[in-house]
Scaffold this motif. Structure first.
Motif, short mmCIF file in Angstrom:
data_model
loop_
_atom_site.label_atom_id
_atom_site.label_comp_id
_atom_site.label_asym_id
_atom_site.label_seq_id
_atom_site.Cartn_x
_atom_site.Cartn_y
_atom_site.Cartn_z
N LEU A 147 -5.00 10.57 86.72
CA LEU A 147 -6.20 10.50 85.88
C LEU A 147 -7.47 10.64 86.72
CD1 LEU A 147 -5.18 7.55 83.52
CD2 LEU A 147 -5.30 9.98 82.93
N ALA A 148 -7.45 10.07 87.91
CA ALA A 148 -8.61 10.18 88.79
C ALA A 148 -8.87 11.63 89.19
CB ALA A 148 -8.41 9.31 90.04
N ILE A 149 -7.78 12.38 89.44
CA ILE A 149 -7.94 13.79 89.78
C ILE A 149 -8.65 14.54 88.66
CG2 ILE A 149 -6.68 15.96 90.20
CD1 ILE A 149 -4.50 14.26 91.58
N GLY A 150 -8.21 14.31 87.41
CA GLY A 150 -8.83 14.98 86.28
C GLY A 150 -10.27 14.54 86.04
N THR A 151 -10.51 13.23 86.13
CA THR A 151 -11.85 12.70 85.86
C THR A 151 -12.87 13.25 86.85
OG1 THR A 151 -10.90 10.65 84.99
CG2 THR A 151 -13.21 10.59 85.65
N VAL A 152 -12.51 13.28 88.12
CA VAL A 152 -13.45 13.74 89.14
C VAL A 152 -13.49 15.27 89.19
CG1 VAL A 152 -13.98 13.70 91.61
CG2 VAL A 152 -13.09 11.65 90.49
N GLY A 153 -12.32 15.90 89.20
CA GLY A 153 -12.27 17.34 89.42
C GLY A 153 -12.84 18.17 88.30
N PHE A 154 -12.76 17.69 87.07
CA PHE A 154 -13.22 18.48 85.94
C PHE A 154 -14.69 18.25 85.64
CE2 PHE A 154 -10.64 21.31 83.62
CZ PHE A 154 -11.20 21.52 82.38
#
Length: 385
Positions: A201-208
């Motif tokens: 979830l952290a990857i998606g929250t930050v990366g997007f």
């Protein structure tokens, strides 16, 4: 599958059309770019709140019935957006419209994956997501043009009509999904105890986030900074949509071929595309092409994150899949806020792209330990057998 994709089409239209109409809404309510951006954040926060909450408490409801209920709620929320008479009422309506978003995508994605042949889950999830991508090519430009012609309220009326049609299609075409087991709230909440779920979830929250830092203010960027005529904004939005359609197809195949490397490759591509946009955004047609490339790179990431969450969530797949959309819409809210803050501090309309590229690099930094920890856990598990 087509009915499921139709729901994604409606959701994609309402999610992205607000960004193209922000200048009209801002003018109507006499507010600035920063305040207008909160309309995007309100919808995104509705998704962030609604996705886990609705999913956790509706696990015992049959999947077909739940999808129909969610689409009804979506239609009502957009009808209220059409009737928003002032800024604060519109903020509330957009929050309500966002509530069923994540839960719908979660249940629809899981239904599609359960219907897919072995080894084609990524493509099945991507097929449903294709409705959102196609919305950015057809639905968003059509709603944008309608909003420019008849007023921004007409765009939300169109979305409500799409929601009504999808409601009927789901009622008539959706199978009962009797093989999808019901789940209890305690089972779904078990996803929150898994570190790999939080890391994904952290990857998606930050990366997007960088995607929305640019998209939220694209109308001002292309008209004020690049000098494009306002009546050509539909071309810019369609370019992004075409990129999303192609990226969604490629992203589904990447997820099936090599899930982890696909995520890393998408993040690198997003960072490069955003850095390039900080340069090309001063040129109307070069900036439009680059904006389409941003749409392509960003949409390759979504199916991979969805499949990864399904894999690491154990039996709590419905909540995990919903949390993916919470993460992406947290990125939406934060990206809009970051982009607005950068512009408000006088850095110009090209600066949000650089801030977004930094977010993509930060997400890549999260991916590295996430990947290594999971690989280590899988090796230990194989060693036990």
């Amino acid at each position: 599958m087509l009915a499921l994709a139709a729901g994604a089409f409606g959701i994609g239209t309402t999610e992205f059309v607000s960004m193209g109409l922000l200048n009209l809404i801002a003018s109507d309510f006499s507010i600035g770019e920063d305040a207008a951006g909160r309309i995007i954040s309100a919808y995104a926060l509705g998704v962030v709140v609604g996705a886990p909450l609705i999913t956790a408490v509706t696990g015992m409801i049959p999947r077909r019935r739940l999808l129909i209920i969610l689409m009804f709620a979506f239609t009502v929320g957009n009808g209220l957006s059409m009737l928003g008479e002032n800024y604060h009422l519109l903020l509330a309506a957009r929050f309500i419209a966002g509530l069923p978003h994540g839960a719908y995508f979660s249940v629809a994605g899981l239904a599609a994956a359960s219907l897919a042949p072995e080894g084609q889950r990524g493509r099945a999830v991507a097929f449903v997501g294709m409705g959102l991508s196609v919305a950015t090519v057809i639905g968003v430009p059509a709603a944008q043009a309608l909003g420019e012609w008849l007023g921004w309220q007409a765009a939300y009326a169109l979305v409500a009509a799409i929601g009504t049609g999808t409601f009927v299609a789901l009622w008539r075409l959706m199978p009962h999904m009797t093989r999808m087991p019901a789940t209890r709230p305690t089972t779904e909440l078990g996803a929150l105890a898994r570190p790999q779920v939080w890391l994904t979830l952290a990857i998606g929250t930050v990366g997007f986030g960088g995607m929305f830092a640019v998209y939220t203010y694209i109308t001002w960027t292309m008209t004020e900074h690049a000098g494009m005529r306002p009546d050509l904004m539909w071309v810019v939005l369609a370019a992004y949509g075409i990129g999303m359609v192609l990226g969604n197809v490629v992203g589904g195949r990447m997820a099936d071929r090599n899930l982890e490397i696909g995520i890393a490759a998408s993040l690198v591509a997003i960072a490069i595309a955003l850095v390039a946009f900080s340069v090309t955004s001063s040129e109307p047609w070069l900036g439009t092409l680059n904006f389409g490339i941003i749409g392509f790179c960003g949409s390759t990431l979504v199916p991979a994150l969805q499949i990864r969450l399904m894999d690491v969530a154990g039996r709590a797949q419905t909540l995990a899949a919903a949390l993916n959309h919470s993460a992406l819409n947290a990125a939406n809210a934060s990206g809009a806020a970051i982009g607005g803050a950068v512009i408000a501090h006088g850095f110009g309309y090209s600066a949000p792209a650089l801030a977004g590229a930094g977010l993509a690099v930060a997400a890549l930094g999260i991916w590295v330990p996430t990947y290594l920890l999971r690989r280590q856990a899988l090796r230990r598990r194989r060693g036990l057998f």
